[in-house]
Design a protein around this motif. Sequence first.
Motif: not given
Length: 190
Positions: A145-150, A105-116, A140-143, A160-166
Amino acid sequence: MPTQTTKQILGQTLKTMMQTTSLDHITIDKLAEAAHINRNTFYYHFDDIHSLLDWVYQQDVIVALRRESSIDHWQEAYQLMLTYIATNRQFCQNTFRSLSRSALDDVLYHYAGEMVTGVVDSIDPFTPPLLREAIKNFYGHAIAAQVTQWLENDLQESQASMIHKASVMLDGTFAHIIKQGKKDRFYGDR
């Protein structure tokens, strides 16, 4: 060819062991034996299995993202994250299903946060810090969470679908938020 460091050997050994064994069932003794080192050597580098796991994710995901200076769009960064998870599927899913889920969870948020943050800075490098942090935290948390759901759905949806939805949710959103946030008395320039 450079030789692997002890940390790298331990990290690779952990990833290999997690292909067949839940993280919660891996002990330092078993890990040290599989890595052909002794317990003391393990403790010289890491406090426990969880600190090794954190280090592996930091090296594999966060450091790799920083090395990719050619990323021009958030979609490319998101693709890298999804590809890492798909390539290391068993490792990520075993982490996700273990007591150490917070490491993932921490690494997903950190990565998504840097991306945002990168997207916000590319839109407006003068975004007020409080607004920049609020956008990073929310999206960052929303992205993440999307990956966690995946992961929960066993990676059934295509990348491709994940990226399209985002993209549907994010394209144009940050520019609008920055514009509105700068006008806001709480987030804007004071």
